[in-house]
Design a protein around this motif. Sequence first.
Motif, PDB file in Angstrom:
ATOM      1  N   ILE A 164      66.474 -23.212 -19.825  1.00 57.03           N
ATOM      2  CA  ILE A 164      65.617 -22.584 -20.041  1.00 57.03           C
ATOM      3  C   ILE A 164      66.180 -21.102 -20.817  1.00 57.03           C
ATOM      4  N   ASN A 165      65.549 -20.820 -22.204  1.00 59.69           N
ATOM      5  CA  ASN A 165      65.659 -19.882 -22.910  1.00 59.69           C
ATOM      6  C   ASN A 165      65.659 -18.654 -22.301  1.00 59.69           C
ATOM      7  N   THR A 196      62.619 -16.311 -24.369  1.00 60.31           N
ATOM      8  CA  THR A 196      60.976 -17.184 -24.186  1.00 60.31           C
ATOM      9  C   THR A 196      60.317 -18.034 -22.725  1.00 60.31           C
ATOM     10  N   ASN A 197      61.462 -18.037 -21.993  1.00 62.31           N
ATOM     11  CA  ASN A 197      61.610 -19.099 -20.436  1.00 62.31           C
ATOM     12  C   ASN A 197      61.045 -20.374 -20.882  1.00 62.31           C
ATOM     13  N   GLU A 198      61.240 -21.181 -22.293  1.00 58.75           N
ATOM     14  CA  GLU A 198      60.745 -22.151 -22.442  1.00 58.75           C
ATOM     15  C   GLU A 198      61.785 -22.810 -22.193  1.00 58.75           C
ATOM     16  N   TYR A 230      64.596 -26.310 -22.992  1.00 64.21           N
ATOM     17  CA  TYR A 230      65.162 -26.789 -24.390  1.00 64.21           C
ATOM     18  C   TYR A 230      65.817 -27.963 -24.099  1.00 64.21           C
ATOM     19  N   GLY A 234      59.808 -27.909 -14.895  1.00 67.88           N
ATOM     20  CA  GLY A 234      60.960 -27.392 -14.749  1.00 67.88           C
ATOM     21  C   GLY A 234      62.169 -27.107 -14.054  1.00 67.88           C
ATOM     22  N   ASP A 253      53.610 -31.321 -18.743  1.00 67.46           N
ATOM     23  CA  ASP A 253      53.623 -30.350 -19.293  1.00 67.46           C
ATOM     24  C   ASP A 253      54.308 -28.868 -18.041  1.00 67.46           C
ATOM     25  N   THR A 265      55.710 -26.594 -18.969  1.00 66.16           N
ATOM     26  CA  THR A 265      56.664 -25.343 -19.363  1.00 66.16           C
ATOM     27  C   THR A 265      56.439 -25.355 -21.275  1.00 66.16           C
ATOM     28  N   GLY A 266      55.885 -26.113 -21.587  1.00 66.68           N
ATOM     29  CA  GLY A 266      55.927 -26.221 -23.014  1.00 66.68           C
ATOM     30  C   GLY A 266      55.797 -27.609 -23.326  1.00 66.68           C
ATOM     31  N   ASP A 267      58.225 -27.604 -22.624  1.00 63.55           N
ATOM     32  CA  ASP A 267      58.971 -29.014 -23.488  1.00 63.55           C
ATOM     33  C   ASP A 267      59.461 -29.786 -22.638  1.00 63.55           C
ATOM     34  N   SER A 268      58.630 -30.210 -21.478  1.00 62.59           N
ATOM     35  CA  SER A 268      58.908 -31.686 -20.828  1.00 62.59           C
ATOM     36  C   SER A 268      57.942 -32.271 -20.766  1.00 62.59           C
TER      37      SER A 268
END
Length: 254
Positions: free
Chosen positions: A53-54, A57-59, A61, A179, A238, A240-243
């Motif tokens: 988790i960034n 940004t809480n995204e 990667y 997540g 998705d 969180t935007g990246d799963s």
Amino acid sequence: MQIQFNTIFFGFLKTLLLITIICSGLLYAGTLYINPQTYQFGENAFPPYHFEINPVTNELYKVFDLDNDFQFKTYDLKIAEDIAGYKEDIEPILSKWGAFDINFGPSEASHSSKLSTVMSTDVNNDLEYSETSLTPMQQEVHVALYKGEVEAIAYTDNTVGVTPQIRILVANPEGLVGGQTTIVKGGGSSLLGHIVRRYQEAGVDRIELESGNSGYYMSRGWKNKVENAPQEEDFVWDLTGDSESEGACGTGSL
């Protein structure tokens, strides 16, 4: 003999009913095929990775593990030692995955959990039939391990004279929760590639895969067995935007 037949027959119906229930919500489930001799392994290779988790940004990667890789093991179910090994090593894992809380997380984890139960039932039914009919098993169970832990399991049918088929492929449902950052990803994809490579080395020129996500696999070189069959959109969850993941029936998440 009548009692044995009834046991096998109703066991088959039970499995068929469970599969029907699982598949009923999918737009399309079909049989795909590929020629292992022309399969592009480099384009479909997925090393182990986790999500992190960034903090800004809480995204999520992807972070690839370049120091470790998946290991593979095969249980040949016509060999008594392998049958014993499967029952000791793999059957409890399928039971654990099948008991995963399917009400928690995305539907992909639910599919993987349900298909784990289907796989366990299928293997037991096939073993029972083989014992009563005195017909040698032609099936194999393949597993992908990461740091000694099983992360994906496949059940294949290698009946002599028939095109080999990957009947069910599932990944650890705990790793399919949105997540989730603690469980490795990519085990199913690596296991699929491992199985295809085994058939390539054996000189097989066609294998089949049962899937409810034809679009995903067709983008990786698989072809639809039924010409002009309907094709569903790729399943993507998705949170969180990246799963990203794929769902299937007969073949579970990778």
